[in-house]
Write an enzyme that holds these catalytic residues in place. Structure first.
Site, mmCIF file in Angstrom:
data_model
loop_
_atom_site.group_PDB
_atom_site.id
_atom_site.type_symbol
_atom_site.label_atom_id
_atom_site.label_comp_id
_atom_site.label_asym_id
_atom_site.label_seq_id
_atom_site.Cartn_x
_atom_site.Cartn_y
_atom_site.Cartn_z
ATOM 1 N N LYS A 79 36.750 -15.060 119.312
ATOM 2 C CA LYS A 79 37.625 -14.338 118.385
ATOM 3 C C LYS A 79 38.458 -15.372 117.644
ATOM 4 O O LYS A 79 38.660 -16.486 118.143
ATOM 5 C CB LYS A 79 38.554 -13.410 119.199
ATOM 6 N N GLY A 178 40.948 11.996 114.873
ATOM 7 C CA GLY A 178 40.760 10.878 113.958
ATOM 8 C C GLY A 178 39.348 10.917 113.421
ATOM 9 O O GLY A 178 38.388 10.609 114.138
ATOM 10 N N VAL A 179 39.220 11.360 112.166
ATOM 11 C CA VAL A 179 37.873 11.468 111.592
ATOM 12 C C VAL A 179 37.779 10.609 110.329
ATOM 13 O O VAL A 179 37.595 11.101 109.224
ATOM 14 C CB VAL A 179 37.469 12.941 111.345
ATOM 15 N N GLY A 180 37.940 9.299 110.528
ATOM 16 C CA GLY A 180 37.805 8.349 109.424
ATOM 17 C C GLY A 180 36.348 7.936 109.285
ATOM 18 O O GLY A 180 35.437 8.761 109.420
ATOM 19 N N VAL A 182 34.271 6.262 111.167
ATOM 20 C CA VAL A 182 33.375 6.503 112.306
ATOM 21 C C VAL A 182 33.457 7.963 112.761
ATOM 22 O O VAL A 182 32.439 8.652 112.882
ATOM 23 C CB VAL A 182 33.699 5.554 113.486
#
Ligand code: NAD
Length: 350
Positions: A79, A178-180, A182
């Site tokens: 990372k 949460g329906v962004g 993805v």
């Protein structure tokens, strides 16, 4: 540019870079390359202190080792983070970051993460080839979200089969928070499978589109945990599974795309005691990295092969559920055991 290595036990290489000319202050951590070069995104954040950035990069790179080991991407864990203001990005800053990435000689491959856009990565790539997740026209695997959503559905079906003996979701009620990018695609895929789907989101337009165009039902965020459902899919922020929310969850399965769903690993035990089957988040949402890993295939990215590899999420999840039941432990600890076993096997001299 000054690159200084920081010895950290248990990590293969950790380094700090500062570059006066561009203002870059960044860290790269390569946790483990037993299974392949370390791949993990680049994050840009206004950290209050450099120590905080170092802690973040260490934690996240180790997480990538486990995620990739379970997902069988043939990659290790790494990372990188830039300490800086997301409002003050410059091409020069990212080119300097590219030189820092290049110093790892391909042991670290970077990608998009928080506050990083494809345009930024294109500047990184001016200085190093070790960049992944670019758009299709730049030779990459493109937007990961639809793949992540498909992988989450594969995971949901595997969890349903483990709990109810069938992966058929057509008689099930799924609640998505949460329906962004993805979660929205998950809702559409679930409706195609005939499931009843209830959604909530702080963005009313996202909810309205799913209700009007795909026959979903909606609920307010405040009331969403009162909905009686079979499967709960957290798809927004982390830490949503905690002492306050667990008593309210009616679902028998938790399987969603959000990262870091458990406030604390011990909440995995609480879920187990309550009889809720928790599909560990980083196993469920691994299709993004699986898709990116297919950029490394001989002959370049191959979508069909990516889809085949994404389907491995199902058997991997089943293996985790079996370990959890066999050893009487939470599924989050079981997934860690599976990853550690794979790393130990790979380290064995053949
Ligand atoms: P996104 O920003 O497109 O979607 C998140 C949605 O959650 C948004 O619509 C937002 O309005 C909504 N939201 C925010 N706070 C909320 C709340 N309190 N209650 C209800 N809704 C809320 O992000 P995404 O790309 O869909 O990612 C969703 C989650 O999945 C994140 O945790 C992300 O880290 C994780 N994830 C995404 C990918 C990927 O490929 N995009 C891969 C792995 C993990």
């Amino acid at each position: 540019m000054e690159i200084t290595d920081i010895p950290v036990e248990g990590y293969e290489r950790v380094a700090r870079c500062s570059d006066e000319a561009t203002g870059l202050v960044a860290f790269i951590a390569v946790h483990d390359t037993t299974l392949g070069p370390a791949l993990g995104g680049l994050r840009l954040l206004n950290y209050a202190a450099e120590d905080e950035a170092l802690t973040d990069v260490l934690r996240l790179s180790k997480g990538m080792t486990y995620k990739s080991a379970v997902a069988e991407t043939g990659l290790g864990g790494g990372k990188s983070v830039i300490v800086g203001d997301p409002a003050k990005k410059t091409p020069e800053l990212f080119r300097a970051m590219g030189r820092f990435v290049h110093d790892f000689g391909g042991n670290y491959i970077t990608a998009e993460d928080m506050n990083i856009k494809i345009e930024d990565l294109l500047h990184v790539r001016e200085e190093t080839p070790h960049v992944s997740g670019l758009s299709r026209e730049h030779g990459g695997s493109g937007n990961p979200s639809p793949y992540t959503a498909y992988g989450c559905i594969v995971a949901m079906e595997a969890a349903a089969e483990y709990r109810w003996g069938t992966k058929d979701l057509s008689q099930k009620h799924v609640l998505l928070q949460g329906v962004g990018a993805v979660g929205g695609e998950m809702a559409r895929l679930l409706r195609k499978r005939g499931a009843r789907v209830t959604v909530c989101d702080i963005r009313q337009d996202a909810v309205d589109a799913l209700v009007n165009d795909h026959g979903c039902e909606s609920v307010s965020i405040d009331d969403h945990l009162d909905v009686e459902c079979d499967i709960y899919g957290p798809g927004a922020r982390g830490a949503g599974i905690n002492d306050d929310t667990i008593p309210q969850i009616s679902a028998e399965i938790i399987c969603g795309c959000a990262n870091n769903q458990l406030l604390d690993p011990s909440h995995g035990d609480v879920l187990r005691e309550k009889g809720i089957l928790y599909a560990p988040d980083y196993v469920v949402n691994a299709a993004g990295i699986i898709n990116v890993s297919c950029e490394r295939l001989e002959g370049g990215y191959d979508e069909e092969e990516a889809m085949r590899r994404i389907e491995r999420i199902g058997p991997n999840l089943k293996a985790i559920f079996e370990i959890a039941d066999r050893d009487g432990i939470s599924t989050n600890v079981a997934s860690q055991r599976l990853a550690e076993q794979r790393l130990a096997d790979a380290r064995q001299p053949s």
